[in-house]
Design a protein around this motif. Structure first.
Motif, PDB file in Angstrom:
ATOM      1  N   PRO A 187     -10.569  10.772  -4.225  1.00  0.00           N
ATOM      2  CA  PRO A 187     -10.722  11.470  -5.499  1.00  0.00           C
ATOM      3  C   PRO A 187     -11.215  10.525  -6.596  1.00  0.00           C
ATOM      4  CG  PRO A 187      -8.493  11.732  -4.611  1.00  0.00           C
ATOM      5  CD  PRO A 187      -9.196  10.736  -3.770  1.00  0.00           C
ATOM      6  N   LEU A 188     -11.983  11.075  -7.514  1.00  0.00           N
ATOM      7  CA  LEU A 188     -12.474  10.319  -8.656  1.00  0.00           C
ATOM      8  C   LEU A 188     -11.286   9.792  -9.447  1.00  0.00           C
ATOM      9  CD1 LEU A 188     -15.016   9.442 -10.182  1.00  0.00           C
ATOM     10  CD2 LEU A 188     -14.807  11.539 -11.527  1.00  0.00           C
ATOM     11  N   GLY A 189     -11.283   8.515  -9.757  1.00  0.00           N
ATOM     12  CA  GLY A 189     -10.218   7.916 -10.545  1.00  0.00           C
ATOM     13  C   GLY A 189      -8.991   7.515  -9.740  1.00  0.00           C
ATOM     14  N   GLU A 190      -9.069   7.634  -8.419  1.00  0.00           N
ATOM     15  CA  GLU A 190      -7.929   7.255  -7.581  1.00  0.00           C
ATOM     16  C   GLU A 190      -7.652   5.769  -7.747  1.00  0.00           C
ATOM     17  OE1 GLU A 190      -4.757   7.537  -5.257  1.00  0.00           O
ATOM     18  OE2 GLU A 190      -5.960   9.268  -5.760  1.00  0.00           O
ATOM     19  N   ASN A 191      -6.396   5.414  -7.864  1.00  0.00           N
ATOM     20  CA  ASN A 191      -5.993   4.034  -8.053  1.00  0.00           C
ATOM     21  C   ASN A 191      -4.744   3.784  -7.218  1.00  0.00           C
ATOM     22  OD1 ASN A 191      -6.025   1.467  -9.090  1.00  0.00           O
ATOM     23  ND2 ASN A 191      -5.054   2.022 -11.017  1.00  0.00           N
ATOM     24  N   SER A 192      -4.939   3.251  -6.020  1.00  0.00           N
ATOM     25  CA  SER A 192      -3.830   2.994  -5.111  1.00  0.00           C
ATOM     26  C   SER A 192      -3.984   1.614  -4.503  1.00  0.00           C
ATOM     27  CB  SER A 192      -3.801   4.043  -3.993  1.00  0.00           C
ATOM     28  OG  SER A 192      -3.615   5.326  -4.528  1.00  0.00           O
ATOM     29  N   PHE A 193      -2.867   1.080  -3.989  1.00  0.00           N
ATOM     30  CA  PHE A 193      -2.869  -0.276  -3.459  1.00  0.00           C
ATOM     31  C   PHE A 193      -2.096  -0.331  -2.147  1.00  0.00           C
ATOM     32  CE2 PHE A 193      -2.905  -0.233  -8.052  1.00  0.00           C
ATOM     33  CZ  PHE A 193      -4.007  -0.997  -8.350  1.00  0.00           C
ATOM     34  N   VAL A 194      -2.471  -1.299  -1.315  1.00  0.00           N
ATOM     35  CA  VAL A 194      -1.750  -1.596  -0.081  1.00  0.00           C
ATOM     36  C   VAL A 194      -1.300  -3.036  -0.177  1.00  0.00           C
ATOM     37  CG1 VAL A 194      -1.865  -1.738   2.431  1.00  0.00           C
ATOM     38  CG2 VAL A 194      -3.223  -0.024   1.225  1.00  0.00           C
ATOM     39  N   ASP A 195      -0.009  -3.276  -0.023  1.00  0.00           N
ATOM     40  CA  ASP A 195       0.537  -4.630  -0.110  1.00  0.00           C
ATOM     41  C   ASP A 195       0.470  -5.319   1.252  1.00  0.00           C
ATOM     42  OD1 ASP A 195       1.842  -6.908  -0.994  1.00  0.00           O
ATOM     43  OD2 ASP A 195       3.827  -6.018  -0.871  1.00  0.00           O
ATOM     44  N   TRP A 196       0.916  -4.606   2.294  1.00  0.00           N
ATOM     45  CA  TRP A 196       0.923  -5.190   3.634  1.00  0.00           C
ATOM     46  C   TRP A 196       0.972  -4.091   4.692  1.00  0.00           C
ATOM     47  CZ3 TRP A 196       5.327  -3.430   5.879  1.00  0.00           C
ATOM     48  CH2 TRP A 196       6.463  -3.261   5.107  1.00  0.00           C
ATOM     49  N   ILE A 197       0.590  -4.467   5.910  1.00  0.00           N
ATOM     50  CA  ILE A 197       0.737  -3.628   7.093  1.00  0.00           C
ATOM     51  C   ILE A 197       1.460  -4.471   8.135  1.00  0.00           C
ATOM     52  CG2 ILE A 197      -0.422  -2.426   8.988  1.00  0.00           C
ATOM     53  CD1 ILE A 197      -2.738  -1.868   7.112  1.00  0.00           C
ATOM     54  N   GLU A 198       2.463  -3.893   8.751  1.00  0.00           N
ATOM     55  CA  GLU A 198       3.208  -4.584   9.817  1.00  0.00           C
ATOM     56  C   GLU A 198       2.986  -3.821  11.106  1.00  0.00           C
ATOM     57  OE1 GLU A 198       6.155  -4.715  12.617  1.00  0.00           O
ATOM     58  OE2 GLU A 198       6.966  -3.599  10.930  1.00  0.00           O
ATOM     59  N   PHE A 199       2.421  -4.494  12.097  1.00  0.00           N
ATOM     60  CA  PHE A 199       2.097  -3.895  13.388  1.00  0.00           C
ATOM     61  C   PHE A 199       2.819  -4.688  14.467  1.00  0.00           C
ATOM     62  CE2 PHE A 199      -0.337  -3.253  17.226  1.00  0.00           C
ATOM     63  CZ  PHE A 199      -0.749  -1.930  17.158  1.00  0.00           C
ATOM     64  N   ASP A 200       3.821  -4.069  15.060  1.00  0.00           N
ATOM     65  CA  ASP A 200       4.576  -4.685  16.158  1.00  0.00           C
ATOM     66  C   ASP A 200       5.122  -6.066  15.790  1.00  0.00           C
ATOM     67  OD1 ASP A 200       5.465  -3.511  18.432  1.00  0.00           O
ATOM     68  OD2 ASP A 200       3.790  -4.121  19.677  1.00  0.00           O
ATOM     69  N   GLY A 201       5.669  -6.156  14.588  1.00  0.00           N
ATOM     70  CA  GLY A 201       6.312  -7.396  14.162  1.00  0.00           C
ATOM     71  C   GLY A 201       5.412  -8.390  13.469  1.00  0.00           C
ATOM     72  N   GLU A 202       4.093  -8.161  13.486  1.00  0.00           N
ATOM     73  CA  GLU A 202       3.157  -9.056  12.804  1.00  0.00           C
ATOM     74  C   GLU A 202       2.722  -8.416  11.498  1.00  0.00           C
ATOM     75  OE1 GLU A 202      -0.102 -11.071  14.617  1.00  0.00           O
ATOM     76  OE2 GLU A 202       0.878 -10.960  16.574  1.00  0.00           O
ATOM     77  N   THR A 203       2.931  -9.115  10.396  1.00  0.00           N
ATOM     78  CA  THR A 203       2.601  -8.575   9.079  1.00  0.00           C
ATOM     79  C   THR A 203       1.316  -9.195   8.553  1.00  0.00           C
ATOM     80  OG1 THR A 203       4.929  -8.217   8.580  1.00  0.00           O
ATOM     81  CG2 THR A 203       3.432  -8.289   6.708  1.00  0.00           C
TER      82      THR A 203
END
Length: 139
Positions: free
Chosen positions: A118-134
């Motif tokens: 969407p226009l103006g969307e403002n979101s963030f991702v800090d981390w992803i943890e996959f099978d114990g690995e971040t």
């Protein structure tokens, strides 16, 4: 490298939704249901209960109870043909598709908002943890 879905012990991510839209950052990845490394669309996990302007940790497996959808028109056989928009818990997916895995040659995994967003969307991702690995995107 492909990873069998049934062997994934944990899959989590931390998001921050700072926009007024109804869209929420979601996790998705390329899936291979038949273990033949052909394009078979993506599994998609859209979190619920995300509070705007708050960091939220999402458990995308949560003991097998987290719901996922499929980006294809219909979930593949076996079983009853269901639209891809029909949510299935992780435990049902790994039971119905025991050979399912992440795609080998196109092993995309990501977090996004909307398509294209969407226009103006403002979101963030800090981390992803996959099978114990971040993977920490902050550092």
């Amino acid at each position: 490298k492909d990873v069998k879905l049934s062997t994934i012990g944990s899959l989590k991510y931390r998001i921050y939704d700072a926009s007024p839209s109804a869209e929420t950052p979601f996790l998705h990845f390329n899936v291979d249901f038949a273990n033949n490394d052909t394009w078979q669309n993506r599994l998609v996990q859209v979190p619920t209960g995300v509070v705007a302007n708050t960091w939220t940790t999402v458990d995308a497996i949560n003991g097998g109870t987290t719901l996922w959808t499929y980006s294809g028109a219909n979930w593949p056989a076996p079983g009853v043909v269901q639209p891809g928009t029909t949510p299935k818990p992780w435990s049902q997916i790994v039971t119905e598709y025991p050979n399912a895995e992440t795609r080998s040659t196109d092993s995309f995994l990501g977090v996004r908002v909307g398509h294209p967003g969407p226009l103006g969307e403002n979101s963030f991702v800090d981390w992803i943890e996959f099978d114990g690995e971040t993977t920490d995107f902050e550092n």
